[in-house]
Design a protein around this motif. Structure first.
Motif, short mmCIF file in Angstrom:
data_model
loop_
_atom_site.label_atom_id
_atom_site.label_comp_id
_atom_site.label_asym_id
_atom_site.label_seq_id
_atom_site.Cartn_x
_atom_site.Cartn_y
_atom_site.Cartn_z
N LEU A 1 8.91 16.63 -30.95
CA LEU A 1 8.60 15.45 -30.31
C LEU A 1 9.31 14.24 -30.69
O LEU A 1 9.73 13.30 -30.01
N ASN A 2 9.39 14.08 -32.18
CA ASN A 2 9.91 12.97 -32.62
C ASN A 2 11.53 12.97 -32.41
O ASN A 2 11.94 11.66 -32.49
N LEU B 1 2.97 5.23 -26.12
CA LEU B 1 1.89 5.51 -25.39
C LEU B 1 2.00 7.09 -24.82
O LEU B 1 1.22 7.95 -24.86
N VAL B 2 3.15 7.37 -24.19
CA VAL B 2 3.55 8.58 -23.82
C VAL B 2 3.56 9.73 -25.10
O VAL B 2 3.10 10.85 -25.00
N PHE C 1 1.19 14.21 -27.80
CA PHE C 1 0.96 14.99 -29.01
C PHE C 1 -0.59 15.21 -29.20
O PHE C 1 -0.89 16.51 -29.33
N PHE C 2 -1.33 14.42 -28.59
CA PHE C 2 -2.89 14.45 -28.78
C PHE C 2 -3.34 15.70 -27.71
O PHE C 2 -4.11 16.55 -27.51
N SER C 3 -2.62 15.76 -26.33
CA SER C 3 -2.94 16.76 -25.50
C SER C 3 -2.33 18.02 -25.48
O SER C 3 -3.03 19.04 -25.31
N PHE D 1 13.14 9.81 -30.80
CA PHE D 1 13.98 9.10 -31.42
C PHE D 1 15.23 8.84 -30.39
O PHE D 1 15.68 7.70 -30.38
N LEU D 2 15.49 9.96 -29.60
CA LEU D 2 16.72 9.77 -28.66
C LEU D 2 16.58 8.82 -27.84
O LEU D 2 17.10 8.02 -27.12
N ALA D 3 15.18 8.78 -27.20
CA ALA D 3 14.60 7.68 -26.20
C ALA D 3 14.93 6.36 -26.76
O ALA D 3 15.27 5.53 -25.92
#
Length: 465
Positions: free
Chosen positions: A411-412, A441-442, A447-449, A416-418
């Motif tokens: 996810l990171n 926010l995204v 992550f938590f979902s 990072f790419l974004a």
């Protein structure tokens, strides 16, 4: 309320950290940072061996024993307070005569440790007796007093010395307002239990001392080798981001630590292991995207947060300062906190000793350039983090931890790419700030979902499903 008060107080600390450099030139900020770091290690050395037994043994059912122990802790605290005060005042006047840097640092650090120590002793009494509302109110009042007095002294004098005096006095003002009117003075009851309390407290205090001594050592050493001007810029970035990462780590740590302790005490070892894995992964998941963003948006962060005279000083060493702050926060709130949870007081010595020895050895043999000194600090902290994890790994759900960690890394990487694409193609700082906010926010929603166990452990303390 307690968790909210601690988080709010840390936010006020961040406001102070952000605002103060606008009133202090880099040389004065370096002095402020060195003295403050030194005072915190003196605080641990002087008071921690009393504070920990106070938390553990002062609240008992027998009223006579409770009064006797209360009197004992009271007099121990004030004995240490007056010793520090005498040495601090003595060092201050000696410095007026001899004008030696170490006497200046020692005098102010001793005074801060003395005043902060008695305040935190009162706070420990409140925690031990479950007076959480008074604890929360007094902690917030102290944070507000520190913010007000330090900024006031900085605004009027642009010097570290008045700011540090304001910092010290803020503790004593709130102590007098909250404690003396409410509890008054206690009568002497004897010293029969000092040996028992010191036996319990000294080992834990020594682990805390070793865990915290590296930063004041590093700061004093860095100033000695590089000078206060460049040190001011480096310390600005290090202190600011350490405060940011500490707030993020504290959110997870406060939410989970007491819940893990309850699971350990109730014998629910599998739940405790799973929650410990969630604590480590949760802290990493909170700190890592902020760290990556701060590195990619270095110029934006420096222009937005740094006073102009700090910008040039910090630009070259920014990466190392922020990296060191991130490693410390992850170790402190993700890993080292679990030593207390699982009562591994002896094991808590391993990581600090390894960190200090590796830092000392590398610093001795390598050159004394600023970049090398910072690289050695980061490398030593990373070694300590790995050792801490190796010591505590048998108490966590190993499979769960690596499953969550793999998801965090993937996810990171996308995150990072974004952010990198935003840096490349966004045309204004306003657009960058807006897009970064949306990405955060995204990120946390995904992550938590996707990791609902982590969400339920952190916010509910129960296993999902």
């Amino acid at each position: 309320m307690l968790a909210a008060a601690l988080v709010f107080s840390n936010i006020l600390g961040f406001v102070l950290q952000f605002a103060l450099p606008f009133y202090l030139p880099p040389e004065e900020y370096a002095v402020y940072s060195v003295v403050l770091a030194t005072s915190q290690i003196l605080l641990i050395f002087s008071f921690e061996w009393i504070r920990l037994p106070l938390l553990r043994f002062s609240n008992v059912d027998n009223l006579f024993v409770k009064q006797r122990r209360g009197a004992l802790f009271f007099y121990l605290y004030f004995f240490v307070f007056f010793v520090l005060l005498v040495f601090g005042v003595g060092a201050f006047f000696l410095n007026l005569s001899f004008d030696l840097d170490f006497l200046y640092v020692a005098s102010l650090a001793l005074l801060i440790a003395a005043f902060q120590g008695v305040f935190e002793g009162g706070q420990s009494y409140f925690r031990a007796n479950f007076l959480n509302k008074v604890f929360a109110v007094s902690w917030i009042l102290r944070s507000l007093a520190t913010l007000f007095l330090c900024l006031l002294m900085g605004f009027y004098y642009q010097s570290a010395t008045p700011v540090l005096f304001g910092y010290a006095v803020s503790f004593f003002i709130v102590f007098c307002l909250v404690y003396f009117p409410r509890y008054g003075w206690v009568k002497w009851q004897g010293l029969g239990e000092i040996r028992h309390f010191s036996t319990y407290g000294v080992s834990l205090a020594m682990a805390a001392f070793l865990g915290g001594v590296l930063i004041p050592l590093f700061k004093n050493y860095f100033v000695y080798e590089v000078g206060v001007l460049f040190a001011g810029g480096v310390f600005w970035a290090f202190d600011l981001f350490l405060k940011v990462f500490a707030i993020l780590g504290m959110v997870v740590n406060i939410s989970l630590s007491q819940k893990i302790i309850k699971k350990v005490e109730s014998g629910a070892e599998s739940d405790a292991a799973a929650m410990s894995a969630s604590q480590i992964a949760g802290v990493v998941a909170m700190v890592l995207p902020v760290y990556l963003t701060s590195i990619l948006l270095k110029n934006f962060v420096i222009e937005l947060f740094a006073p102009s005279e700090y910008s040039i000083l910090v630009l070259e060493y920014y990466f190392f300062a922020v990296s060191a702050a991130a490693i410390i926060a992850i170790r402190m709130f993700a890993v080292d906190a679990l030593f207390i949870v699982f009562s591994k007081s002896k094991a808590a010595f391993v990581s600090p000793v390894v960190t200090i020895v590796s830092w000392g050895a590398l610093s001795f043999f390598l050159d004394k350039e600023a970049e090398t000194i910072l690289l050695v600090l980061c490398f030593s902290l990373l070694i300590g983090l790995v050792f801490s994890f190796c010591v505590i790994k048998n108490n966590i759900d190993y499979v769960r931890f690596f499953n969550v960690l793999k998801f965090v890394v993937v996810l990171n990487s996308v995150f990072f790419l974004a952010i990198y694409l935003v840096v490349c193609f966004a045309k204004s700082y306003y657009m960058i700030a807006f897009l970064v906010f949306v990405f955060f926010l995204v990120y946390f929603y995904i992550f938590f979902s996707r990791q609902r166990d982590v969400f339920h452990y952190v916010f509910c303390g129960v296993r999902h499903g």
